[in-house]
Design an enzyme around this catalytic site. Structure first.
Site, PDB file in Angstrom:
ATOM      1  N   SER A 237      64.939  48.281  55.136  1.00 36.28           N
ATOM      2  CA  SER A 237      64.662  48.829  56.465  1.00 36.28           C
ATOM      3  C   SER A 237      65.387  48.106  57.585  1.00 36.28           C
ATOM      4  O   SER A 237      65.251  48.501  58.753  1.00 36.28           O
ATOM      5  CB  SER A 237      63.157  48.793  56.739  1.00 36.28           C
ATOM      6  OG  SER A 237      62.488  49.712  55.906  1.00 36.28           O
TER       7      SER A 237
ATOM      8  N   LYS B 296      67.319  50.255  60.006  1.00 35.61           N
ATOM      9  CA  LYS B 296      66.753  50.912  61.195  1.00 35.61           C
ATOM     10  C   LYS B 296      67.165  50.236  62.498  1.00 35.61           C
ATOM     11  O   LYS B 296      66.968  50.806  63.579  1.00 35.61           O
ATOM     12  CB  LYS B 296      65.234  50.962  61.060  1.00 35.61           C
ATOM     13  CG  LYS B 296      64.785  51.889  59.941  1.00 35.61           C
ATOM     14  CD  LYS B 296      63.330  51.710  59.580  1.00 35.61           C
ATOM     15  CE  LYS B 296      62.991  52.585  58.364  1.00 35.61           C
ATOM     16  NZ  LYS B 296      61.686  52.279  57.795  1.00 35.61           N
TER      17      LYS B 296
ATOM     18  N   SER C 257      57.808  50.664  60.815  1.00 28.59           N
ATOM     19  CA  SER C 257      58.967  50.919  59.962  1.00 28.59           C
ATOM     20  C   SER C 257      58.869  52.293  59.307  1.00 28.59           C
ATOM     21  O   SER C 257      59.023  52.448  58.089  1.00 28.59           O
ATOM     22  CB  SER C 257      59.100  49.829  58.889  1.00 28.59           C
ATOM     23  OG  SER C 257      60.340  49.928  58.238  1.00 28.59           O
TER      24      SER C 257
END
Length: 403
Positions: free
Chosen positions: A185, A188, A246
């Site tokens: 993640s 992101k 997230s």
């Protein structure tokens, strides 16, 4: 006659020393029987000793304790033999051991008879269980190496890490910082930064522009912002749902709406931005960071990305937020409120962002930003040993770089 024999026998048995032969007996001087009875006494002694030799095993009495020991002896022998048999089986089932092969070859000659060896010379006798039991190969646990203690930095579990100067973007220290890895993640960070840039490019209002959650966002799985198909929320709220919990569903919603309404290729824009800032070891294939072979980066590239993203005040404000409430309109026109908490636990330790990540392939990852009155540091850790270990690694690197 019987009475005389009995008395003389008792007299001989009272000897302190019983000789084994008549020659030795005659040399003993400490006992002198009467002269007239000497010959008869010697003959009697020889007779007694012969009877004793013949019947000594029959006359011997066995105590109760000895009987118990004798009864236990066969059981112990059986146990020993079974242990030996099992040892021979295990030894036989490892053909790679050269010593075992030698033992088996000697056993064929010594243990079996000549007839059995001739009969089974070509196919030696094996235990029946050896053919029925299949032993799987031993799989050793995967060992994770630890960065060595040297001039590079302290002992941490991360497979790749680096420290970037938060004021000028220069590399201060690192380990395997130029090795490309899965980043989970951490992807992101680019998704959020690009969304803010596109919002500015298309002159969109973060609070008054609403995006609709597509059906594929609800089905994406993984970490989620609890969004449902048909939900409507502002771009600002969508970015908080992207970075705090997230949310993979928020990432898909951002990509879908920019491509649908503005006609841009979101993934291509992500890779173009990476090239513009010098991320030469990075490739993006999705906006959320779930495993894909073409979605990877290095610790140094992520540090450079974070440095550039923190120059955007909106981005810096989002990533340091601990808790956020969002009011969302669902597909039926009713409003609902969602509570999001930041997954970055280091915000409670004086850090000011940025993002966590974890997948099976990438391992626990984290990017942290720390700022004090004099200096600021961007710490990137990829593939740590555990989720909790990444917090400890962050503190170790921070304490080390501030010395």
């Amino acid at each position: 006659m019987k009475q005389e024999y009995f008395e003389n026998r008792q007299q001989v048995l009272c000897l302190k020393y019983q000789p084994t032969s008549t020659n030795n007996y005659r040399n003993q001087l400490f006992w002198q029987p009467q002269a007239d009875n000497l010959n008869s006494t010697l003959m009697l002694a020889q007779r007694i000793f012969r009877e004793y030799k013949q019947n000594k095993f029959q006359v011997r009495k066995v105590s109760a304790i000895q009987q118990q020991q004798q009864e236990k002896e066969p059981e112990q022998k059986k146990q020993k033999t079974t242990i030996i048999d099992t040892k021979r089986f295990h030894m036989y089932s490892h053909p790679k051991n050269t010593k075992v092969k030698q033992l088996n070859s000697t056993a064929n000659n010594s243990f079996y008879s000549k007839k059995s060896t001739e009969k089974y010379q070509q196919s030696p006798i094996k235990p029946k269980t050896a053919t029925t039991i299949s032993r799987p190969k031993r799989i050793l646990p995967k060992q994770i190496s630890i960065s060595p203690i040297d001039s590079v930095g302290p002992l941490v579990s991360a497979q790749s890490w680096c420290i970037i100067n938060g004021k000028n973007g220069q590399l201060m220290s690192g380990y395997n910082q130029y090795k490309s890895r899965q980043m989970a993640s951490i992807t992101k960070i680019m998704t959020c930064w690009l969304a803010l840039k596109l919002t500015q490019q298309f002159q969109l209002d973060l609070d008054n522009t609403y995006f609709t959650v597509p059906e594929k966002a609800e089905r994406i799985g993984g970490t989620t912002a609890q969004l449902q198909s048909g939900d409507k929320l502002s771009i600002r709220d969508l970015l908080y749902g992207l970075m705090l919990p997230s949310g993979n569903d928020a990432a898909i919603s951002i990509q879908h709406n920019f491509e649908l309404y503005k006609g841009c290729d979101f993934i291509q824009q992500m890779n173009q931005n990476a090239q513009d800032i010098g991320m030469e070891l990075t490739s993006y294939s999705n906006p959320h960071g779930l495993y894909h072979e073409a979605n990877y980066s290095s610790a140094y590239d992520i540090g450079i990305l974070t440095y550039n993203a923190l120059q955007n005040l909106q981005f810096a404000s989002i990533v340091k937020t601990k808790i956020y409430f969002s009011e969302i309109e669902d597909k039926f026109g009713e409003s609902k409120e969602i509570f999001w908490e930041n997954t970055n636990k280091m915000l409670y330790q004086g850090f000011r962002g940025v993002k966590t990540g974890i997948t099976k392939e990438a391992g626990p990852c984290v990017v942290e930003y720390f700022e004090d009155n004099q200096n600021s540091y961007i710490i990137v850790l990829l593939n740590c040993r555990s989720v909790d270990q990444r917090w400890q690694d962050t503190m170790k690197l921070l304490d080390w770089i501030r010395q």
